[in-house]
Scaffold this active site. Sequence first.
Site, mmCIF file in Angstrom:
data_model
loop_
_atom_site.group_PDB
_atom_site.id
_atom_site.type_symbol
_atom_site.label_atom_id
_atom_site.label_comp_id
_atom_site.label_asym_id
_atom_site.label_seq_id
_atom_site.Cartn_x
_atom_site.Cartn_y
_atom_site.Cartn_z
ATOM 1 N N SER A 186 49.044 40.133 11.695
ATOM 2 C CA SER A 186 47.814 39.174 11.639
ATOM 3 C C SER A 186 46.867 39.712 12.613
ATOM 4 O O SER A 186 47.405 40.452 13.720
ATOM 5 C CB SER A 186 48.012 37.967 12.020
ATOM 6 O OG SER A 186 49.100 37.356 10.939
HETATM 7 N N1 SAM Z 1 53.628 36.903 12.105
HETATM 8 C C1 SAM Z 1 53.713 38.292 11.569
HETATM 9 C C2 SAM Z 1 53.325 39.212 12.609
HETATM 10 O O1 SAM Z 1 53.138 38.977 13.772
HETATM 11 O O2 SAM Z 1 53.370 40.516 12.367
HETATM 12 C C3 SAM Z 1 52.648 38.480 10.569
HETATM 13 C C4 SAM Z 1 53.071 37.822 8.988
HETATM 14 S S1 SAM Z 1 52.481 38.162 7.776
HETATM 15 C C5 SAM Z 1 50.625 38.019 7.559
HETATM 16 C C6 SAM Z 1 53.336 37.046 6.678
HETATM 17 C C7 SAM Z 1 54.683 37.158 6.559
HETATM 18 O O3 SAM Z 1 55.207 36.054 5.870
HETATM 19 C C8 SAM Z 1 55.203 38.340 5.713
HETATM 20 O O4 SAM Z 1 56.062 39.401 6.322
HETATM 21 C C9 SAM Z 1 55.743 37.602 4.479
HETATM 22 O O5 SAM Z 1 56.750 38.701 3.752
HETATM 23 C C10 SAM Z 1 56.211 36.409 5.054
HETATM 24 N N2 SAM Z 1 56.713 35.359 4.108
HETATM 25 C C11 SAM Z 1 55.984 34.818 2.929
HETATM 26 N N3 SAM Z 1 56.526 33.939 2.583
HETATM 27 C C12 SAM Z 1 57.743 33.504 3.232
HETATM 28 C C13 SAM Z 1 58.769 32.574 3.238
HETATM 29 N N4 SAM Z 1 58.589 31.732 2.391
HETATM 30 N N5 SAM Z 1 59.745 32.525 4.242
HETATM 31 C C14 SAM Z 1 59.711 33.579 5.197
HETATM 32 N N6 SAM Z 1 58.446 34.440 5.343
HETATM 33 C C15 SAM Z 1 57.631 34.678 4.436
#
Ligand code: SAM
Length: 213
Positions: A62
Amino acid sequence: MSDFDYARHRMIEAHIIRRGLTEPRLVEAMRSVPREAFVGAGLQEFAYADAPLSIGQGQTISQPFIVALMIERATIAADDVVLEVGTGSGYAAAVASRLAQDVYTIERIPALAEEAEDRLQRLGFGNIHVRIGDGTRGWPEVAPFDVILVTAGGPSVPPTLKGQLAIGGRLILPVGSESEQRLIRITRTGATTFDEVDLGGVRFVPLIGKEGW
Ligand code: SAM
Protein backbone atom coordinates in the site's frame (compact mmCIF):
# COMPACT_ATOMS: atom_id res chain seq x y z
CA MET A 1 22.83 8.85 6.08
CA SER A 2 22.26 6.43 3.14
CA ASP A 3 20.29 7.42 0.03
CA PHE A 4 17.38 5.30 1.27
CA ASP A 5 17.47 6.93 4.73
CA TYR A 6 17.40 10.35 3.09
CA ALA A 7 14.55 9.37 0.73
CA ARG A 8 12.56 7.93 3.67
CA HIS A 9 13.09 11.10 5.70
CA ARG A 10 11.89 13.27 2.79
CA MET A 11 8.87 11.08 2.05
CA ILE A 12 7.78 11.23 5.70
CA GLU A 13 8.12 15.03 5.78
CA ALA A 14 6.26 15.57 2.48
CA HIS A 15 3.58 12.86 2.54
CA ILE A 16 3.00 12.03 6.18
CA ILE A 17 3.73 15.05 8.41
CA ARG A 18 2.79 17.80 5.93
CA ARG A 19 -0.48 16.00 5.16
CA GLY A 20 -1.47 16.15 8.82
CA LEU A 21 -0.33 12.80 10.23
CA THR A 22 1.92 14.11 12.98
CA GLU A 23 1.42 11.72 15.91
CA PRO A 24 5.01 11.30 17.18
CA ARG A 25 4.88 7.51 17.79
CA LEU A 26 3.50 6.94 14.29
CA VAL A 27 6.12 9.18 12.66
CA GLU A 28 8.90 7.39 14.58
CA ALA A 29 7.50 3.99 13.53
CA MET A 30 7.42 5.05 9.86
CA ARG A 31 11.00 6.33 10.18
CA SER A 32 12.20 3.04 11.62
CA VAL A 33 10.87 0.68 8.91
CA PRO A 34 12.95 0.41 5.70
CA ARG A 35 10.25 0.25 2.98
CA GLU A 36 12.95 -0.57 0.40
CA ALA A 37 13.32 -3.99 2.07
CA PHE A 38 9.62 -4.78 1.39
CA VAL A 39 9.64 -4.29 -2.41
CA GLY A 40 11.31 -6.39 -5.12
CA ALA A 41 14.92 -5.62 -6.09
CA GLY A 42 13.85 -3.88 -9.33
CA LEU A 43 11.50 -1.48 -7.49
CA GLN A 44 13.70 -0.30 -4.64
CA GLU A 45 14.37 3.05 -6.29
CA PHE A 46 10.61 3.75 -6.11
CA ALA A 47 10.22 2.66 -2.47
CA TYR A 48 9.78 6.25 -1.26
CA ALA A 49 7.32 7.50 -3.85
CA ASP A 50 3.95 7.88 -2.11
CA ALA A 51 2.40 5.19 -4.28
CA PRO A 52 1.42 1.53 -4.13
CA LEU A 53 3.91 -0.84 -5.82
CA SER A 54 3.61 -4.35 -7.21
CA ILE A 55 4.71 -7.19 -4.93
CA GLY A 56 3.85 -9.98 -7.40
CA GLN A 57 0.82 -12.33 -7.53
CA GLY A 58 -1.25 -9.34 -8.76
CA GLN A 59 -0.97 -7.68 -5.31
CA THR A 60 0.49 -4.41 -4.03
CA ILE A 61 2.29 -2.88 -1.07
CA SER A 62 0.00 0.00 0.00
CA GLN A 63 0.82 3.68 -0.43
CA PRO A 64 2.72 4.96 2.67
CA PHE A 65 0.18 7.74 3.36
CA ILE A 66 -2.69 5.21 3.50
CA VAL A 67 -0.70 2.88 5.78
CA ALA A 68 0.00 5.84 8.09
CA LEU A 69 -3.63 7.04 7.94
CA MET A 70 -5.03 3.62 8.88
CA ILE A 71 -2.56 3.21 11.72
CA GLU A 72 -3.03 6.73 13.09
CA ARG A 73 -6.85 6.51 13.02
CA ALA A 74 -6.62 3.16 14.81
CA THR A 75 -4.79 4.88 17.74
CA ILE A 76 -2.61 1.88 18.64
CA ALA A 77 -1.42 1.83 22.28
CA ALA A 78 1.76 0.05 23.42
CA ASP A 79 -0.17 -2.85 24.99
CA ASP A 80 -2.62 -3.30 22.09
CA VAL A 81 -2.95 -6.56 20.20
CA VAL A 82 -3.52 -5.97 16.48
CA LEU A 83 -4.93 -8.19 13.74
CA GLU A 84 -4.09 -7.35 10.13
CA VAL A 85 -5.95 -8.98 7.23
CA GLY A 86 -3.79 -8.89 4.08
CA THR A 87 -0.12 -9.28 5.02
CA GLY A 88 1.11 -8.64 1.45
CA SER A 89 4.76 -7.63 1.80
CA GLY A 90 4.56 -7.30 5.60
CA TYR A 91 5.23 -3.54 5.51
CA ALA A 92 2.06 -2.32 7.29
CA ALA A 93 2.44 -5.10 9.88
CA ALA A 94 6.01 -3.94 10.45
CA VAL A 95 4.95 -0.31 11.04
CA ALA A 96 2.06 -1.37 13.32
CA SER A 97 4.40 -3.69 15.27
CA ARG A 98 6.49 -0.70 16.33
CA LEU A 99 3.43 0.71 18.13
CA ALA A 100 1.67 -2.42 19.40
CA GLN A 101 2.42 -5.29 21.74
CA ASP A 102 1.80 -7.95 19.06
CA VAL A 103 0.59 -8.04 15.47
CA TYR A 104 -1.21 -11.10 14.06
CA THR A 105 -1.39 -10.97 10.27
CA ILE A 106 -3.17 -13.23 7.77
CA GLU A 107 -2.47 -13.57 4.04
CA ARG A 108 -4.46 -15.78 1.67
CA ILE A 109 -1.67 -16.22 -0.93
CA PRO A 110 0.86 -18.71 0.50
CA ALA A 111 3.86 -17.44 -1.51
CA LEU A 112 3.35 -13.87 -0.22
CA ALA A 113 2.81 -15.00 3.38
CA GLU A 114 5.98 -17.12 3.33
CA GLU A 115 8.05 -14.35 1.76
CA ALA A 116 6.73 -11.78 4.26
CA GLU A 117 7.41 -14.08 7.21
CA ASP A 118 11.04 -14.68 6.07
CA ARG A 119 11.57 -10.98 5.48
CA LEU A 120 10.14 -9.94 8.88
CA GLN A 121 12.26 -12.52 10.65
CA ARG A 122 15.41 -11.44 8.78
CA LEU A 123 14.73 -7.79 9.69
CA GLY A 124 14.27 -8.71 13.36
CA PHE A 125 10.53 -8.05 13.86
CA GLY A 126 9.90 -10.43 16.76
CA ASN A 127 6.29 -9.52 17.65
CA ILE A 128 4.61 -10.30 14.30
CA HIS A 129 2.83 -13.63 13.74
CA VAL A 130 1.99 -14.60 10.14
CA ARG A 131 -0.67 -17.12 9.12
CA ILE A 132 -1.85 -18.34 5.70
CA GLY A 133 -5.63 -18.31 5.31
CA ASP A 134 -8.84 -16.37 4.78
CA GLY A 135 -8.56 -13.33 7.04
CA THR A 136 -12.30 -12.60 6.86
CA ARG A 137 -12.60 -15.44 9.39
CA GLY A 138 -10.27 -13.57 11.78
CA TRP A 139 -7.97 -15.35 14.24
CA PRO A 140 -10.40 -16.76 16.84
CA GLU A 141 -7.77 -18.30 19.15
CA VAL A 142 -6.25 -14.86 19.81
CA ALA A 143 -9.39 -12.64 19.66
CA PRO A 144 -10.54 -10.22 20.96
CA PHE A 145 -8.32 -7.62 19.25
CA ASP A 146 -7.84 -3.97 20.22
CA VAL A 147 -7.31 -3.07 16.57
CA ILE A 148 -8.14 -4.83 13.28
CA LEU A 149 -6.70 -3.42 10.04
CA VAL A 150 -8.01 -4.82 6.75
CA THR A 151 -5.79 -3.93 3.80
CA ALA A 152 -8.05 -5.24 1.00
CA GLY A 153 -11.49 -3.93 0.03
CA GLY A 154 -14.69 -5.95 0.50
CA PRO A 155 -18.36 -5.41 -0.41
CA SER A 156 -19.43 -5.13 3.27
CA VAL A 157 -18.05 -5.31 6.81
CA PRO A 158 -17.27 -8.96 7.71
CA PRO A 159 -19.46 -9.74 10.77
CA THR A 160 -16.82 -12.18 12.08
CA LEU A 161 -14.25 -9.38 12.32
CA LYS A 162 -16.71 -7.09 14.18
CA GLY A 163 -17.29 -9.97 16.58
CA GLN A 164 -13.53 -10.32 17.21
CA LEU A 165 -13.14 -6.68 18.34
CA ALA A 166 -12.63 -5.98 22.05
CA ILE A 167 -15.08 -3.49 23.59
CA GLY A 168 -13.52 -0.14 22.68
CA GLY A 169 -11.63 -1.83 19.81
CA ARG A 170 -11.25 -0.24 16.36
CA LEU A 171 -11.72 -1.94 12.97
CA ILE A 172 -10.43 -0.02 9.95
CA LEU A 173 -11.33 -1.33 6.51
CA PRO A 174 -12.16 -0.33 2.95
CA VAL A 175 -15.77 -1.10 1.92
CA GLY A 176 -17.29 -0.59 -1.51
CA SER A 177 -17.03 -1.89 -5.06
CA GLU A 178 -14.08 -3.80 -6.51
CA SER A 179 -12.69 -0.61 -8.06
CA GLU A 180 -13.23 1.98 -5.28
CA GLN A 181 -14.12 2.00 -1.63
CA ARG A 182 -14.67 4.19 1.45
CA LEU A 183 -12.22 3.71 4.31
CA ILE A 184 -14.39 3.08 7.38
CA ARG A 185 -13.51 3.04 11.08
CA ILE A 186 -15.83 1.00 13.29
CA THR A 187 -15.47 1.27 17.07
CA ARG A 188 -17.10 -1.36 19.26
CA THR A 189 -18.89 0.61 21.98
CA GLY A 190 -20.63 -2.34 23.68
CA ALA A 191 -21.50 -6.02 23.26
CA THR A 192 -23.83 -5.28 20.35
CA THR A 193 -23.19 -1.59 19.59
CA PHE A 194 -20.75 -0.02 17.12
CA ASP A 195 -19.91 3.54 15.98
CA GLU A 196 -18.92 4.17 12.38
CA VAL A 197 -16.83 6.99 10.85
CA ASP A 198 -16.04 7.50 7.14
CA LEU A 199 -12.32 8.35 6.66
CA GLY A 200 -12.52 9.03 2.90
CA GLY A 201 -12.22 7.45 -0.53
CA VAL A 202 -9.58 4.77 -1.25
CA ARG A 203 -8.68 2.07 -3.80
CA PHE A 204 -7.54 -1.31 -2.54
CA VAL A 205 -7.16 -4.74 -4.15
CA PRO A 206 -10.18 -7.01 -3.48
CA LEU A 207 -10.75 -8.82 -0.20
CA ILE A 208 -11.35 -12.39 -1.36
CA GLY A 209 -12.91 -14.82 1.08
CA LYS A 210 -15.98 -16.18 2.81
CA GLU A 211 -17.01 -12.72 4.04
CA GLY A 212 -15.44 -10.79 1.16
CA TRP A 213 -15.82 -11.07 -2.63
N1 SAM B 1 -0.56 -4.70 4.03
C1 SAM B 1 0.17 -5.03 2.84
C2 SAM B 1 1.53 -4.46 2.80
O1 SAM B 1 1.87 -3.65 3.65
O2 SAM B 1 2.29 -4.86 1.90
C3 SAM B 1 -0.59 -4.66 1.59
C4 SAM B 1 -1.61 -5.62 1.29
S1 SAM B 1 -2.30 -5.71 -0.30
C5 SAM B 1 -2.91 -4.10 -0.61
C6 SAM B 1 -3.72 -6.68 0.16
C7 SAM B 1 -3.41 -8.11 0.49
O3 SAM B 1 -4.60 -8.73 0.98
C8 SAM B 1 -2.97 -8.95 -0.70
O4 SAM B 1 -1.71 -9.52 -0.46
C9 SAM B 1 -4.07 -10.01 -0.82
O5 SAM B 1 -3.60 -11.28 -1.27
C10 SAM B 1 -4.58 -10.07 0.58
N2 SAM B 1 -5.93 -10.61 0.77
C11 SAM B 1 -7.04 -10.43 0.03
N3 SAM B 1 -8.10 -11.08 0.56
C12 SAM B 1 -7.63 -11.68 1.71
C13 SAM B 1 -8.23 -12.49 2.71
N4 SAM B 1 -9.53 -12.83 2.70
N5 SAM B 1 -7.45 -12.93 3.72
C14 SAM B 1 -6.14 -12.62 3.78
N6 SAM B 1 -5.51 -11.87 2.85
C15 SAM B 1 -6.25 -11.39 1.84
